[in-house]
Design a protein around this motif. Structure first.
Motif, PDB file in Angstrom:
ATOM      1  N   GLU A  68     -43.118   7.894 -49.026  1.00 25.34           N
ATOM      2  CA  GLU A  68     -42.213   6.905 -49.342  1.00 25.34           C
ATOM      3  C   GLU A  68     -42.530   5.449 -48.706  1.00 25.34           C
ATOM      4  OE1 GLU A  68     -38.010   8.008 -48.887  1.00 25.34           O
ATOM      5  OE2 GLU A  68     -38.642  10.063 -48.783  1.00 25.34           O
ATOM      6  N   LYS A  69     -42.391   4.591 -49.671  1.00 22.69           N
ATOM      7  CA  LYS A  69     -42.687   3.255 -48.959  1.00 22.69           C
ATOM      8  C   LYS A  69     -41.346   2.591 -49.107  1.00 22.69           C
ATOM      9  CE  LYS A  69     -46.494   1.092 -50.217  1.00 22.69           C
ATOM     10  NZ  LYS A  69     -47.414   0.225 -50.970  1.00 22.69           N
ATOM     11  N   GLU A  70     -41.210   1.904 -47.741  1.00 26.29           N
ATOM     12  CA  GLU A  70     -39.901   1.214 -47.450  1.00 26.29           C
ATOM     13  C   GLU A  70     -40.263  -0.498 -47.788  1.00 26.29           C
ATOM     14  OE1 GLU A  70     -37.018   0.717 -43.809  1.00 26.29           O
ATOM     15  OE2 GLU A  70     -38.887  -0.099 -43.359  1.00 26.29           O
ATOM     16  N   ALA A  71     -39.238  -0.997 -48.612  1.00 33.04           N
ATOM     17  CA  ALA A  71     -39.593  -2.366 -49.111  1.00 33.04           C
ATOM     18  C   ALA A  71     -39.596  -3.266 -48.012  1.00 33.04           C
ATOM     19  CB  ALA A  71     -38.380  -2.634 -50.205  1.00 33.04           C
ATOM     20  N   ARG A  72     -40.506  -4.179 -48.035  1.00 32.93           N
ATOM     21  CA  ARG A  72     -40.638  -5.123 -47.120  1.00 32.93           C
ATOM     22  C   ARG A  72     -39.254  -6.020 -46.934  1.00 32.93           C
ATOM     23  NH1 ARG A  72     -44.071  -7.202 -43.878  1.00 32.93           N
ATOM     24  NH2 ARG A  72     -46.102  -6.099 -43.837  1.00 32.93           N
ATOM     25  N   PRO A  73     -38.872  -6.507 -45.665  1.00 35.24           N
ATOM     26  CA  PRO A  73     -37.664  -7.139 -45.494  1.00 35.24           C
ATOM     27  C   PRO A  73     -37.938  -8.652 -46.327  1.00 35.24           C
ATOM     28  CG  PRO A  73     -38.711  -7.066 -43.469  1.00 35.24           C
ATOM     29  CD  PRO A  73     -39.464  -6.145 -44.411  1.00 35.24           C
ATOM     30  N   ASN A  74     -36.750  -9.140 -46.772  1.00 38.42           N
ATOM     31  CA  ASN A  74     -37.010 -10.501 -47.359  1.00 38.42           C
ATOM     32  C   ASN A  74     -36.736 -11.446 -46.193  1.00 38.42           C
ATOM     33  OD1 ASN A  74     -34.217 -10.312 -46.961  1.00 38.42           O
ATOM     34  ND2 ASN A  74     -33.654  -9.949 -49.004  1.00 38.42           N
ATOM     35  N   TYR A  75     -37.069 -11.305 -45.078  1.00 41.73           N
ATOM     36  CA  TYR A  75     -37.099 -12.359 -44.186  1.00 41.73           C
ATOM     37  C   TYR A  75     -37.731 -11.701 -42.964  1.00 41.73           C
ATOM     38  CZ  TYR A  75     -33.637  -9.915 -41.503  1.00 41.73           C
ATOM     39  OH  TYR A  75     -32.617  -8.940 -41.016  1.00 41.73           O
ATOM     40  N   ALA A 178     -28.749 -21.116 -38.809  1.00 43.22           N
ATOM     41  CA  ALA A 178     -29.755 -20.490 -39.599  1.00 43.22           C
ATOM     42  C   ALA A 178     -29.537 -20.360 -41.147  1.00 43.22           C
ATOM     43  CB  ALA A 178     -29.825 -19.179 -38.869  1.00 43.22           C
ATOM     44  N   VAL A 179     -30.583 -20.058 -41.735  1.00 46.08           N
ATOM     45  CA  VAL A 179     -30.379 -19.942 -43.211  1.00 46.08           C
ATOM     46  C   VAL A 179     -30.756 -18.528 -43.244  1.00 46.08           C
ATOM     47  CG1 VAL A 179     -31.102 -20.712 -45.472  1.00 46.08           C
ATOM     48  CG2 VAL A 179     -30.893 -22.369 -43.490  1.00 46.08           C
ATOM     49  N   ALA A 180     -30.096 -17.876 -44.319  1.00 46.32           N
ATOM     50  CA  ALA A 180     -30.552 -16.590 -44.939  1.00 46.32           C
ATOM     51  C   ALA A 180     -31.503 -16.359 -45.842  1.00 46.32           C
ATOM     52  CB  ALA A 180     -29.320 -16.065 -45.802  1.00 46.32           C
ATOM     53  N   LEU A 181     -32.595 -15.410 -45.588  1.00 42.43           N
ATOM     54  CA  LEU A 181     -33.610 -15.081 -46.421  1.00 42.43           C
ATOM     55  C   LEU A 181     -34.588 -16.021 -46.039  1.00 42.43           C
ATOM     56  CD1 LEU A 181     -31.696 -14.282 -49.983  1.00 42.43           C
ATOM     57  CD2 LEU A 181     -32.256 -12.871 -47.987  1.00 42.43           C
ATOM     58  N   THR A 182     -34.582 -16.314 -44.873  1.00 43.70           N
ATOM     59  CA  THR A 182     -35.608 -17.413 -44.321  1.00 43.70           C
ATOM     60  C   THR A 182     -36.436 -16.800 -43.202  1.00 43.70           C
ATOM     61  OG1 THR A 182     -34.198 -19.131 -45.074  1.00 43.70           O
ATOM     62  CG2 THR A 182     -36.001 -19.543 -43.500  1.00 43.70           C
ATOM     63  N   ASP A 183     -37.797 -16.729 -42.941  1.00 41.94           N
ATOM     64  CA  ASP A 183     -38.413 -16.620 -41.889  1.00 41.94           C
ATOM     65  C   ASP A 183     -37.991 -17.481 -40.374  1.00 41.94           C
ATOM     66  OD1 ASP A 183     -39.614 -14.885 -43.287  1.00 41.94           O
ATOM     67  OD2 ASP A 183     -41.553 -16.009 -43.257  1.00 41.94           O
ATOM     68  N   THR A 184     -37.592 -16.700 -39.679  1.00 34.85           N
ATOM     69  CA  THR A 184     -36.909 -17.368 -38.166  1.00 34.85           C
ATOM     70  C   THR A 184     -37.536 -17.102 -37.221  1.00 34.85           C
ATOM     71  OG1 THR A 184     -34.770 -17.404 -39.493  1.00 34.85           O
ATOM     72  CG2 THR A 184     -34.808 -17.854 -37.085  1.00 34.85           C
ATOM     73  N   THR A 229     -27.107 -12.144 -34.636  1.00 33.31           N
ATOM     74  CA  THR A 229     -26.601 -12.885 -35.698  1.00 33.31           C
ATOM     75  C   THR A 229     -27.473 -13.477 -36.598  1.00 33.31           C
ATOM     76  OG1 THR A 229     -25.792 -14.260 -33.510  1.00 33.31           O
ATOM     77  CG2 THR A 229     -26.167 -15.602 -35.684  1.00 33.31           C
ATOM     78  N   ILE A 230     -28.863 -13.167 -36.671  1.00 31.21           N
ATOM     79  CA  ILE A 230     -29.792 -13.223 -37.770  1.00 31.21           C
ATOM     80  C   ILE A 230     -29.621 -12.304 -38.754  1.00 31.21           C
ATOM     81  CG2 ILE A 230     -32.236 -13.398 -38.668  1.00 31.21           C
ATOM     82  CD1 ILE A 230     -30.828 -16.073 -37.123  1.00 31.21           C
ATOM     83  N   ASN A 231     -29.412 -11.032 -38.234  1.00 36.37           N
ATOM     84  CA  ASN A 231     -29.241  -9.831 -38.947  1.00 36.37           C
ATOM     85  C   ASN A 231     -28.097  -9.857 -40.064  1.00 36.37           C
ATOM     86  OD1 ASN A 231     -31.331  -7.375 -38.839  1.00 36.37           O
ATOM     87  ND2 ASN A 231     -31.372  -8.349 -36.872  1.00 36.37           N
ATOM     88  N   LEU A 232     -26.881 -10.230 -39.285  1.00 32.59           N
ATOM     89  CA  LEU A 232     -25.562 -10.332 -39.765  1.00 32.59           C
ATOM     90  C   LEU A 232     -25.783 -11.538 -41.057  1.00 32.59           C
ATOM     91  CD1 LEU A 232     -22.905 -10.044 -36.956  1.00 32.59           C
ATOM     92  CD2 LEU A 232     -23.593  -8.604 -38.951  1.00 32.59           C
ATOM     93  N   ASN A 234     -28.204 -12.416 -42.714  1.00 33.43           N
ATOM     94  CA  ASN A 234     -29.035 -11.782 -43.827  1.00 33.43           C
ATOM     95  C   ASN A 234     -28.169 -10.391 -44.527  1.00 33.43           C
ATOM     96  OD1 ASN A 234     -31.766 -12.980 -43.964  1.00 33.43           O
ATOM     97  ND2 ASN A 234     -31.190 -12.978 -41.950  1.00 33.43           N
ATOM     98  N   GLU A 235     -27.361  -9.603 -43.896  1.00 34.64           N
ATOM     99  CA  GLU A 235     -26.757  -8.688 -44.400  1.00 34.64           C
ATOM    100  C   GLU A 235     -25.715  -8.974 -45.240  1.00 34.64           C
ATOM    101  OE1 GLU A 235     -25.651  -5.993 -41.471  1.00 34.64           O
ATOM    102  OE2 GLU A 235     -27.686  -5.222 -41.052  1.00 34.64           O
ATOM    103  N   THR A 236     -25.008 -10.398 -45.187  1.00 35.60           N
ATOM    104  CA  THR A 236     -24.097 -10.706 -46.046  1.00 35.60           C
ATOM    105  C   THR A 236     -24.464 -11.217 -47.228  1.00 35.60           C
ATOM    106  OG1 THR A 236     -24.117 -12.834 -44.977  1.00 35.60           O
ATOM    107  CG2 THR A 236     -22.580 -10.983 -43.839  1.00 35.60           C
ATOM    108  N   GLU A 237     -25.684 -11.447 -47.388  1.00 28.10           N
ATOM    109  CA  GLU A 237     -26.621 -12.193 -48.607  1.00 28.10           C
ATOM    110  C   GLU A 237     -26.474 -11.135 -49.742  1.00 28.10           C
ATOM    111  OE1 GLU A 237     -26.836 -15.549 -49.539  1.00 28.10           O
ATOM    112  OE2 GLU A 237     -25.519 -15.845 -47.595  1.00 28.10           O
TER     113      GLU A 237
END
Length: 237
Positions: A68-75, A178-184, A229-232, A234-237
């Protein structure tokens, strides 16, 4: 689920030969026999289902029957954290950040750092253990330690923040900056905080100053707060 780690396998691998130590654990401790199924990851986003074909405590062998291949995170979350005076505190940060979710870690040696020697082999083992315990299929990238001045000048394509404690400097709460779905990338300083010169240099290199709240946090706690904080966000998006 018991998760095993084999970094050298990929989608072309057909069978896995476990080390003597892991073979003993599988056969003697877990009492797995021929025909039993094992879950194995390479730490690069792949989860393998393998069936034991040789249950030997000296050399357990399993054939891969599913991948199984896990999808790459979007950030991408990169924390550059100064080593703590007590090594076990940094290891605690590595463990908890891996459980929460982090992609890259760089130990940064700062002006006020009391620990300047880092044992990466020990840190790698902590990351491996935390990845398996939390059932993640990607292991965070652990970089070589680097001086603050060398790190700050690297060309890094991400939103860049420095979390410092200088109250006379304007700062924005990380969750508002911080901005969601952004490399940080977030810089976390040592127990004595960053020096004024380091803060100035970071700002000159396009790092935005942020606060992690009103409490004065230890290095490892600040790093976990930033990670969570960054994980939260991104989880709300």
């Amino acid at each position: 689920m018991q998760l095993f780690f084999q970094p050298d396998i990929d989608e072309s691998t057909q069978q896995i030969i476990f080390s003597r130590e892991e073979s003993k654990h599988i056969v003697k401790v877990l009492r797995r026999t021929e025909g039993a199924l094992l879950k194995v990851t390479n730490g690069k986003g792949l989860l393998f289902t393998a069936q034991i074909i040789t249950a030997d405590i000296k050399q357990c062998v399993a054939k891969i029957i599913d991948t199984e291949k896990e999808a790459r995170p979007n950030y991408w979350l990169h924390l550059a954290v100064a080593p703590t005076k007590m090594n076990d505190r940094y290891e605690w940060f590595l463990e908890k950040a891996t459980e929460i979710g982090i992609d890259e870690i760089t130990p940064v040696i700062c002006d006020h750092s009391e620990r300047k020697v880092v044992k990466l082999d020990r840190y790698e083992r902590v990351l491996q253990s935390a990845m398996k315990q939390s059932l993640h299929f990607r292991m965070p990238k652990l970089n070589e330690p680097v001086s603050f001045s060398d790190f700050i000048n690297k060309d890094i394509n991400a939103e860049k923040f420095i979390a410092h404690c200088e109250e006379d400097q304007p700062r924005i709460l990380l969750q508002n900056a911080a901005v969601a779905l952004t490399d940080t990338l977030i810089l976390i300083g040592p127990e004595g905080d960053f020096s004024p010169e380091e803060i100035k240099l970071a700002l000159e290199n396009d790092f935005s100053p942020v606060s992690l709240g009103t409490s004065r946090l230890r290095t490892e706690t600040a790093a976990i707060v930033a990670c969570h904080t960054i994980n939260l966000i991104n989880e709300t998006e």
